[in-house]
Motif scaffolding. Structure first.
Motif, mmCIF file in Angstrom:
data_model
loop_
_atom_site.group_PDB
_atom_site.id
_atom_site.type_symbol
_atom_site.label_atom_id
_atom_site.label_comp_id
_atom_site.label_asym_id
_atom_site.label_seq_id
_atom_site.Cartn_x
_atom_site.Cartn_y
_atom_site.Cartn_z
ATOM 1 N N HIS A 123 -2.975 11.676 3.630
ATOM 2 C CA HIS A 123 -2.984 10.259 3.796
ATOM 3 C C HIS A 123 -2.889 9.945 4.970
ATOM 4 O O HIS A 123 -1.811 9.586 5.491
ATOM 5 C CB HIS A 123 -2.131 9.692 2.784
ATOM 6 N N LEU B 216 -0.570 7.129 6.478
ATOM 7 C CA LEU B 216 0.589 7.159 6.367
ATOM 8 C C LEU B 216 1.295 7.781 7.525
ATOM 9 O O LEU B 216 1.208 8.991 7.359
ATOM 10 C CB LEU B 216 0.931 7.768 4.852
ATOM 11 N N THR C 153 7.103 5.760 -1.554
ATOM 12 C CA THR C 153 6.329 7.103 -1.761
ATOM 13 C C THR C 153 6.957 7.960 -1.070
ATOM 14 O O THR C 153 7.236 9.022 -1.629
ATOM 15 C CB THR C 153 4.772 7.001 -1.244
ATOM 16 N N ARG D 145 5.169 2.093 0.793
ATOM 17 C CA ARG D 145 5.041 3.502 1.338
ATOM 18 C C ARG D 145 6.205 4.150 1.414
ATOM 19 O O ARG D 145 6.265 5.442 1.471
ATOM 20 C CB ARG D 145 4.339 3.147 2.663
ATOM 21 N N GLU E 143 0.939 -1.168 0.062
ATOM 22 C CA GLU E 143 0.055 -0.064 0.046
ATOM 23 C C GLU E 143 0.831 1.183 0.270
ATOM 24 O O GLU E 143 1.705 1.379 0.999
ATOM 25 C CB GLU E 143 -0.799 0.077 1.192
ATOM 26 N N PRO E 144 0.833 2.095 -1.022
ATOM 27 C CA PRO E 144 1.934 3.441 -0.994
ATOM 28 C C PRO E 144 1.419 4.457 -0.167
ATOM 29 O O PRO E 144 2.205 5.150 0.085
ATOM 30 C CB PRO E 144 1.560 3.839 -2.627
ATOM 31 N N TYR E 145 0.156 4.473 0.450
ATOM 32 C CA TYR E 145 -0.257 5.543 1.131
ATOM 33 C C TYR E 145 -0.957 5.226 2.717
ATOM 34 O O TYR E 145 -2.012 5.683 3.151
ATOM 35 C CB TYR E 145 -1.332 6.523 0.478
ATOM 36 N N SER E 146 -0.374 3.988 3.121
ATOM 37 C CA SER E 146 -0.925 3.489 4.237
ATOM 38 C C SER E 146 0.296 2.520 4.988
ATOM 39 O O SER E 146 0.937 2.045 4.284
ATOM 40 C CB SER E 146 -2.068 2.359 3.979
ATOM 41 N N TYR F 81 6.247 4.169 8.498
ATOM 42 C CA TYR F 81 7.657 4.119 7.985
ATOM 43 C C TYR F 81 8.489 4.944 8.898
ATOM 44 O O TYR F 81 8.309 5.700 9.462
ATOM 45 C CB TYR F 81 7.738 4.881 6.533
#
Length: 298
Positions: free
Chosen positions: A116, A119, A284, A281, A87-90, A93
Motif C-alpha cells: 500500500h 501508507l 491498521t 490508518r 482510509e485504512p491504507y492511505s 502515520y
C-alpha cells in the motif's frame, strides 16, 4: 498567491542543489527549471538565488520563500491526511518507540508500504519519557513503551512482553558473576540505565540486586542500536538489551546470554493521547503490531 508549480520547482532545486538534477527529477528541461525560478522571482520582487558559473547560493529572501514552500507542502500533506482520516491504507502515520522496537517493526512497516504505497510511516526513536512527550505534543499518533503511562493524560493497553537479556562475550563461563561483569565493564547506550536497573531488580540474583549502574566501570557508550553488541562480541564489555536485538549483531556467535534465576520481561504498552481519535490508518498499523508473535513474551 504564489504559483504552487513554481514553488515546487524552487523547493526541489534548493533541496537537490542542481538545475540538471532538478530537471531530471521533475521531468523537465533545464531551461524550463530556470524559467520557473525566474517567474517566481519576478512574482516575489526579489532575487531568490545568486547564480554562479556552475552553482548558486540562496539569498536571504530566498530562504524565506524556501521556508514558505516547505510549510505549504506540509500543509498540503496535512490536509490530505485529514481528508483520508477513514482510509485504512492511505496517509501518513507516526509512531514513537525505542530503538529495539524500531528495529523489530520497520521491516514489517516497509512490507506493508510495498503493498500500500500511499501508507507512509514516520518512526521516531526515543526513550520512554520522550515518547510520552511526543504523544502529548501531537508529534506522534501513538507509541510503544515499557513504562506504565499516566492514565490522566494517556489511554493505553497491554499488547505483549519484551524479554531483556544480559549479554556477555562468548568466552565467559556459564556462571553468573558480578566479578566478571566488573572486569568487563558496562557498554552504555541511551536506554542503558533503565534496562540495567530493571533487569537487576527482576532477575532473581541477590548479588545483582544489590548493585547499581554506577557500580560498574563504563567500557564505552554507543547510541546506534545495531552497534551496541559489537564491543561485547569482541570481549570489551557487557550490556543489557531486549533479546530481539541479538540478531542485529554480525558476530552473534561471539555472544552469550547469561541465564538468570528467572527470565526478565517488561510489559509492552501501546499508548495514545487521551480522547484522541486515531485515524483508521493507525488502527491498521496497530493490528499489525498486535499480530507480531515476538511481542507475546512466551
Amino acid at each position: 498567491m504564489l504559483n504552487p508549480v513554481w514553488l515546487k520547482t524552487y523547493k526541489t532545486l534548493i533541496d537537490i542543489g542542481s538545475f540538471t538534477k532538478t530537471a531530471e527529477k521533475l521531468f523537465m528541461t533545464q531551461p524550463g527549471v530556470s524559467q520557473h525560478i525566474q517567474k517566481l522571482e519576478e512574482m516575489c520582487g526579489y532575487a531568490l538565488i545568486k547564480r554562479k558559473k556552475r552553482s548558486f547560493e540562496i539569498t536571504e529572501q530566498g530562504k524565506l520563500v524556501y521556508q514558505y514552500a516547505i510549510e505549504t507542502d506540509q500543509n498540503e500533506r496535512n490536509l490530505l491526511n485529514k481528508l483520508s482520516f477513514d482510509e485504512p491504507y492511505s496517509g501518513e502515520y507516526s509512531i514513537a518507540c525505542s530503538g529495539a522496537f524500531a528495529l523489530l517493526l520497520f521491516p514489517h512497516l516497509v512490507e506493508l508500504q510495498k503493498r500500500h504505497p500511499l501508507l507512509t510511516p514516520s518512526v521516531e526513536v526515543a526513550p520512554n519519557n520522550k515518547i510520552f512527550e511526543f504523544i502529548a505534543t501531537g508529534n506522534a499518533d501513538f507509541g510503544l513503551v515499557t513504562q506504565q503511562p499516566n492514565s490522566v493524560y494517556f489511554e493505553y493497553e497491554t499488547i505483549g512482553q519484551e524479554q531483556l537479556c544480559l549479554f556477555v562475550p562468548a568466552f565467559t563461563s556459564e556462571k553468573v558473576s558480578v566479578e566478571v561483569l566488573m572486569d568487563l565493564g558496562f557498554v552504555a547506550h541511551p536506554d542503558a540505565a533503565h534496562y540495567l536497573k530493571y533487569f537487576m531488580a527482576e532477575c532473581g540474583n541477590e548479588k545483582l540486586l544489590k548493585m547499581s549502574l554506577e557500580d560498574f566501570p563504563k567500557s564505552g557508550y554507543i547510541n546506534q542500536l545495531t552497534q551496541i553488541l559489537t564491543p561485547v562480541a569482541n570481549g570489551l564489555g557487557f550490556t543489557v538489551l531486549p533479546k530481539t536485538v541479538q540478531n542485529s549483531c554480525l558476530d552473534v556467535d561471539k555472544l552469550k546470554i547469561w541465564e538468570m534465576n528467572k527470565p526478565v520481561y517488561e510489559t509492552v504498552y501501546l499508548v495514545k493521547k487521551k480522547d484522541y481519535e486515531l485515524p483508521e490508518r493507525c488502527n491498521t498499523i496497530i493490528e499489525l503490531i498486535k499480530s507480531l508473535k515476538c511481542l507475546k513474551g512466551s
